[in-house]
Design an enzyme around this catalytic site. Structure first.
Site, PDB file in Angstrom:
ATOM      1  N   ARG A  43       0.852  -1.200   0.000  1.00 36.59           N
ATOM      2  CA  ARG A  43       0.000   0.000   0.000  1.00 36.59           C
ATOM      3  C   ARG A  43       0.887   1.249   0.000  1.00 36.59           C
ATOM      4  O   ARG A  43       0.564   2.266  -0.596  1.00 36.59           O
ATOM      5  CB  ARG A  43      -0.939   0.001   1.226  1.00 36.59           C
ATOM      6  CG  ARG A  43      -1.710   1.309   1.347  1.00 36.59           C
ATOM      7  CD  ARG A  43      -2.896   1.320   2.328  1.00 36.59           C
ATOM      8  NE  ARG A  43      -2.872   0.333   3.367  1.00 36.59           N
ATOM      9  CZ  ARG A  43      -2.124   0.413   4.486  1.00 36.59           C
ATOM     10  NH1 ARG A  43      -1.354   1.453   4.701  1.00 36.59           N
ATOM     11  NH2 ARG A  43      -2.174  -0.558   5.372  1.00 36.59           N
ATOM     12  N   TYR A  46     -17.278  17.729 -13.931  1.00 40.56           N
ATOM     13  CA  TYR A  46     -17.618  16.311 -13.982  1.00 40.56           C
ATOM     14  C   TYR A  46     -18.598  15.987 -12.850  1.00 40.56           C
ATOM     15  O   TYR A  46     -18.396  16.405 -11.706  1.00 40.56           O
ATOM     16  CB  TYR A  46     -16.332  15.481 -13.851  1.00 40.56           C
ATOM     17  CG  TYR A  46     -16.572  14.004 -13.715  1.00 40.56           C
ATOM     18  CD1 TYR A  46     -17.101  13.268 -14.775  1.00 40.56           C
ATOM     19  CD2 TYR A  46     -16.282  13.337 -12.532  1.00 40.56           C
ATOM     20  CE1 TYR A  46     -17.329  11.914 -14.646  1.00 40.56           C
ATOM     21  CE2 TYR A  46     -16.502  11.969 -12.407  1.00 40.56           C
ATOM     22  CZ  TYR A  46     -17.031  11.265 -13.458  1.00 40.56           C
ATOM     23  OH  TYR A  46     -17.254   9.922 -13.330  1.00 40.56           O
ATOM     24  N   ASP A  72      -8.221  19.921 -12.995  1.00 39.22           N
ATOM     25  CA  ASP A  72      -8.513  18.581 -13.503  1.00 39.22           C
ATOM     26  C   ASP A  72      -8.191  18.609 -15.000  1.00 39.22           C
ATOM     27  O   ASP A  72      -8.893  19.225 -15.790  1.00 39.22           O
ATOM     28  CB  ASP A  72      -9.993  18.257 -13.245  1.00 39.22           C
ATOM     29  CG  ASP A  72     -10.377  16.853 -13.728  1.00 39.22           C
ATOM     30  OD1 ASP A  72      -9.670  16.296 -14.595  1.00 39.22           O
ATOM     31  OD2 ASP A  72     -11.395  16.328 -13.244  1.00 39.22           O
ATOM     32  N   LYS A 108      -9.039   7.709 -18.518  1.00 40.39           N
ATOM     33  CA  LYS A 108      -9.445   8.272 -19.801  1.00 40.39           C
ATOM     34  C   LYS A 108      -8.276   8.280 -20.786  1.00 40.39           C
ATOM     35  O   LYS A 108      -7.797   7.227 -21.148  1.00 40.39           O
ATOM     36  CB  LYS A 108     -10.052   9.665 -19.564  1.00 40.39           C
ATOM     37  CG  LYS A 108     -11.009   9.736 -18.365  1.00 40.39           C
ATOM     38  CD  LYS A 108     -12.285   8.938 -18.547  1.00 40.39           C
ATOM     39  CE  LYS A 108     -13.153   8.813 -17.291  1.00 40.39           C
ATOM     40  NZ  LYS A 108     -13.463  10.047 -16.578  1.00 40.39           N
TER      41      LYS A 108
HETATM   42  C1  LIG Z   1     -13.952  10.394 -15.312  1.00 39.03           C
HETATM   43  C2  LIG Z   1     -13.573  11.691 -14.769  1.00 39.03           C
HETATM   44  C3  LIG Z   1     -13.228  11.848 -13.428  1.00 39.03           C
HETATM   45  C4  LIG Z   1     -13.305  10.702 -12.432  1.00 39.03           C
HETATM   46  O1  LIG Z   1     -12.377   9.712 -12.710  1.00 39.03           O
HETATM   47  P1  LIG Z   1     -12.610   8.156 -12.377  1.00 39.03           P
HETATM   48  O2  LIG Z   1     -11.342   7.540 -12.834  1.00 39.03           O
HETATM   49  O3  LIG Z   1     -13.811   7.720 -13.138  1.00 39.03           O
HETATM   50  O4  LIG Z   1     -12.813   8.058 -10.902  1.00 39.03           O
HETATM   51  C5  LIG Z   1     -12.826  13.093 -12.997  1.00 39.03           C
HETATM   52  N1  LIG Z   1     -12.777  14.149 -13.845  1.00 39.03           N
HETATM   53  C6  LIG Z   1     -13.120  14.033 -15.131  1.00 39.03           C
HETATM   54  C7  LIG Z   1     -13.041  15.237 -16.013  1.00 39.03           C
HETATM   55  C8  LIG Z   1     -13.524  12.820 -15.646  1.00 39.03           C
HETATM   56  O5  LIG Z   1     -13.881  12.731 -16.927  1.00 39.03           O
END
Ligand SMILES: *Cc1c(COP(=O)(O)O)cnc(C)c1O
Length: 379
Positions: A46, A98, A170, A195
């Protein structure tokens, strides 16, 4: 080193025991110690794992940052950042966000005494008006999800820097290939690695990159203390995905530009949201702070009929209907019922997100086939 070279080599060394060129999947929970406390820098998985270390170092390099930390999901990373704050602290977030980020803020962390305010930050002047002496953090996405608005990172950073407020960006939609917020003055970059970075729709993961040692120490403590770490197999998949990030992003951008231009000319399409279109309100700013316009395109149909939007989404043959984005394959999403369903309808609509909006994650297939699919589905 330039981006494509870093994507392939940064943080990655041949395995010290065998010379294996690919970082092994260290599928282990613990490490043998020679004597209590005498070890090779690894105690428990961890806390440290060599596959994760390689990925963290690689991601830090791609964002021009000093430190990278990976989490079990993008929201796991968000959770760790929000734990930097204390009851009474106030966070200002951009209103086009998001859905899951909105949800963890409003439904989880407000229960612990953090205050959140959602402000439209495409105009940085709105931020100045919203600040109070309790504001500790500003959270933005750019391009925003799903309306692809562009927020001026440098202008927001100018406001936060002088007031000792942390600016979090983000950077999921742009990926580090198209935009590096730390270079523009952000303090913390967060990614859903799920993503574009992973890029193959086979892993859920998150990452945080910063330059600040103190923030990193605190985040590293939270990563270990709260335990939302990714497994080594997923770290391997993310490392593998990153090796083609620059090549994939170039094609995502090319295909999305073609799709956006096609949709803009379509008589049944009333509105196209893509920062690569010259009439997009954030086009000039995107040119300034990004190296390409990305692979996400949203649009609305003439007449704003929900049944008609649903019919189109059901008619695609190449675009698959599903949540998520950033994989090699094209996806289509209905934000109002899928990714953004956790935001109340009135709030969605106040932010300009209609129930009839269709969001495309344009993949790297042959663009001719994508256009033909749109043509068939929209009719
Ligand atoms: C998908 C997404 C998240 C969250 O990420 P996960 O890996 O699904 O927890 C946060 N910000 C944006 C812009 C996203 O598209």
């Amino acid at each position: 080193m330039k981006f494509g070279t870093k994507a392939i080599h940064a943080g990655v060394q041949p395995d010290p025991t065998t010379g294996a060129i690919m970082t092994p999947i260290y599928q282990t929970s613990t490490y043998v110690q020679e004597s209590p406390g005498k070890h090779k820098g690894y105690e428990y998985a961890r806390t440290q794992n060599p596959t994760r270390d390689a990925l963290q170092a690689n991601l830090a390099a791609l964002e021009n940052g000093q430190h990278g930390l990976c989490f079990a999901s993008g929201l796991g990373a968000t959770d760790a950042i929000l734990k930097l704050f204390k009851p009474g602290d106030e966070i200002i977030a951009s209103s086009d966000l998001y859905g899951g980020t909105y949800r963890i803020m409003v439904r989880v962390f407000s229960e612990f005494g953090l205050t959140f305010r959602f402000v439209s930050l495409d105009d940085p002047a709105n931020l100045k008006a919203a600040l109070t002496d309790k504001t500790r953090m500003v959270w933005i996405e750019t391009p925003t999800n799903p309306l692809l608005r562009i927020v001026d990172i440098a202008a927001i950073a100018q406001i936060t820097k002088t007031r000792n407020i942390q600016l979090v960006v983000d950077n999921t939609f742009a990926s580090p290939y198209l935009q590096n917020p730390l270079d523009l003055g952000a303090d913390i970059v967060v990614h859903s690695v799920t993503k574009y970075i992973g890029g193959h729709s086979d892993t859920v993961m998150g990452a945080i990159i910063t330059n600040d040692d103190e923030t990193t120490n605190r985040l590293r403590f939270i990563q270990n203390a709260c335990g939302a770490v990714p497994g080594p197999q997923d770290c391997f998949l993310a490392l593998r995905g990153i090796k083609t990030l620059h090549v994939r992003m170039d094609r995502h951008c090319q295909n999305a530009q073609r799709v956006a231009e096609y949709l803009q000319k379509h008589p049944k399409v009333s509105q196209v949201y893509y920062p690569g279109l010259p009439n997009h309100p954030g086009h000039e700013l995107a040119k300034k702070q990004m190296r390409g316009f990305g692979g996400m395109v949203s649009f609305e149909l003439v007449g704003d009929s929900l049944p008609e939007a649903v019919r189109v989404m059901e008619s695609f043959e190449v675009f698959s209907l599903g949540e998520s984005l950033g994989g090699v394959e094209s996806l289509c999403t209905h934000p109002a019922s899928m990714t953004h369903a956790s935001i109340p309808k009135a709030e969605r609509e106040a932010n300009g997100l209609k129930d009839t909006l269709i969001r495309l994650s344009v993949g790297i297939e042959d663009a001719d086939d994508l256009i033909a699919d749109l043509e068939r589905a929209i009719g």
